[in-house]
Write an enzyme that holds these catalytic residues in place. Structure first.
Site, PDB file in Angstrom:
ATOM      1  N   HIS A 200       8.383   3.322  -1.401  1.00  0.00           N
ATOM      2  CA  HIS A 200       8.710   4.689  -1.824  1.00  0.00           C
ATOM      3  C   HIS A 200       8.180   5.704  -0.816  1.00  0.00           C
ATOM      4  CE1 HIS A 200       8.334   2.219  -5.563  1.00  0.00           C
ATOM      5  NE2 HIS A 200       9.455   2.854  -5.867  1.00  0.00           N
TER       6      HIS A 200
ATOM      7  N   ASP B 281       5.104   1.965   2.469  1.00  0.00           N
ATOM      8  CA  ASP B 281       5.432   1.657   1.076  1.00  0.00           C
ATOM      9  C   ASP B 281       6.947   1.778   0.860  1.00  0.00           C
ATOM     10  OD1 ASP B 281       3.800   1.784  -1.840  1.00  0.00           O
ATOM     11  OD2 ASP B 281       5.809   2.668  -1.939  1.00  0.00           O
TER      12      ASP B 281
ATOM     13  N   ASP C 101       5.454  -3.123  -1.830  1.00  0.00           N
ATOM     14  CA  ASP C 101       6.609  -3.151  -2.731  1.00  0.00           C
ATOM     15  C   ASP C 101       7.950  -3.117  -1.991  1.00  0.00           C
ATOM     16  OD1 ASP C 101       5.914  -0.570  -2.021  1.00  0.00           O
ATOM     17  OD2 ASP C 101       5.976   0.257  -4.054  1.00  0.00           O
TER      18      ASP C 101
ATOM     19  N   HIS D 147       1.721   9.316  -3.956  1.00  0.00           N
ATOM     20  CA  HIS D 147       2.586  10.286  -4.646  1.00  0.00           C
ATOM     21  C   HIS D 147       1.808  11.492  -5.178  1.00  0.00           C
ATOM     22  CE1 HIS D 147       5.932   7.609  -4.243  1.00  0.00           C
ATOM     23  NE2 HIS D 147       5.429   6.673  -5.021  1.00  0.00           N
TER      24      HIS D 147
HETATM   25 ZN   LIG Z   1       5.779   2.287  -3.902  1.00  0.00          ZN
END
Ligand SMILES: [Zn+2]
Length: 339
Positions: free
Chosen positions: A195, A193, A282, A158
């Site tokens: 996200h 991931d 995740d 991120h």
């Molecule tokens: Zn993540």
């Protein structure tokens, strides 16, 4: 398979975190490193300590003013009367083309996208060793290893060139990809991931030499909200070199593997010389973030499918939070890779 990790990566111990406005314990805990290390050892990895590589690997993908900020902001913040123990932003620029503020509060807002990445006295040290683990794994692959694992914690995907966010400070996957570019003309980054890898996408968005592919929970109702949509395809010379594959919430193994097949098709067509896998665990059905429903066995199948590309590969740890199966999920991925 060699795994790169240094114990200094455990020192960063963030406290602050807001979930829907409510203070909660920060999920990016040092214990993650302990469990991931156990998972890598169970998969038969030998653990190697990276060398201190200085600022160069990070400066290859981040701006000088941002790295200076990460290095010094905590000491500056603590000189503000009554400031919090951790650096947490409370104001952000709506546009980033204005003046660069001189104040610590202004710079925190400029360089931090959200409140999930508080900076303590120990953060910079952990961030450096995490990035050096990624660089060392890339160096091992350039030296002839077919695959290497970087146990990066804190994670990185991120983080943009000059912005922290979502538990991430330095973009370890981007560090590895840029490092691989010393030998490889074309590098692909595949982010699995939960996200969207918004920072990685941002760093390479205008470049045709690094293909970025991300499979993630649809951001229309999920972090990071403002990035990760299917119509984000790159810009300028990078147009067509970014592929987002958003998935409906609770997508399980079969749906994930179908999206992965589309991602792998794009990577084959790009014909890279090397690959970075941004490995979040995740997407697991039991992860506290609860966005997707990949099983432990699913991670093994995902790894086998990616390994089928036959590319020299650096596996960089991204997310995956505390749950009983965190170690097992990493072991499943790494053993699935090796077949
Ligand atoms: Zn993540």
């Amino acid at each position: 398979m060699k795994a790169y990790y240094a114990d200094e990566q455990k020192r960063h111990d963030p406290k602050a975190f807001l979930s829907s406005g409510a203070p909660q314990p920060n999920p990016e805990q040092p214990e993650r490193a302990v469990r991931l290390l156990a998972g890598a050892i169970a998969a038969g990895c030998t653990i190697e300590r990276p060398a201190d590589l200085g600022l160069a690997p990070m400066a290859a993908v981040h701006t000088p003013e941002y790295l200076e900020f990460l290095q010094n902001i905590h000491a500056r913040w603590r000189r503000i009367p009554d400031a919090s123990e951790e650096v947490i932003p409370n104001i952000h620029p709506l546009a980033r083309n204005g003046a660069y503020p001189a104040s610590a509060v202004g710079q925190a807002g400029y360089h931090m996208a959200d409140t999930a990445c508080p900076i303590s006295a120990e953060t910079w040290r952990s961030v450096c060793w995490s990035a050096w683990s990624a660089a060392a794994a890339a160096d091992a692959v350039m030296a002839g290893d077919r695959v290497a694992y970087a146990l990066c914690r804190p994670p990185g995907h991120h983080a943009f060139a000059d912005v922290a966010g979502g538990f991430c400070f330095v973009n370890n996957s981007a560090v590895a990809a840029q490092r691989l570019r010393r030998r490889a003309d074309r590098v692909a980054i595949l982010d699995v991931d939960l996200h969207h890898g918004n920072g990685t996408q941002g760093i390479f968005y205008a470049r045709p030499d690094v293909l970025t592919v991300s499979i993630h929970a649809d951001p229309v109702r999920f972090y990071p909200f403002f990035w990760g949509h299917a119509d984000e395809r790159g810009e300028g010379p990078g147009l067509g070199y970014n592929l987002n594959l958003p998935l409906p919430r609770k997508t399980a193994d079969e749906g994930f593997l179908a999206a992965l097949e589309a991602g792998l098709r794009r990577i084959r067509a790009f014909a890279p010389d090397a690959l970075v896998v941004a490995l979040g665990l995740d997407a697991f059905e039991g992860d506290p973030f609860g966005g997707l429903s990949v099983t432990t066995e699913g991670f093994s199948r995902i790894a086998a499918a990616i390994a089928g590309l036959g590319l020299p590969s650096v596996i960089v740890q991204e997310g995956g939070y505390l749950c009983d199966e965190l170690s097992d999920n990493l072991t499943a991925f790494l053993t699935g890779w090796s077949g």
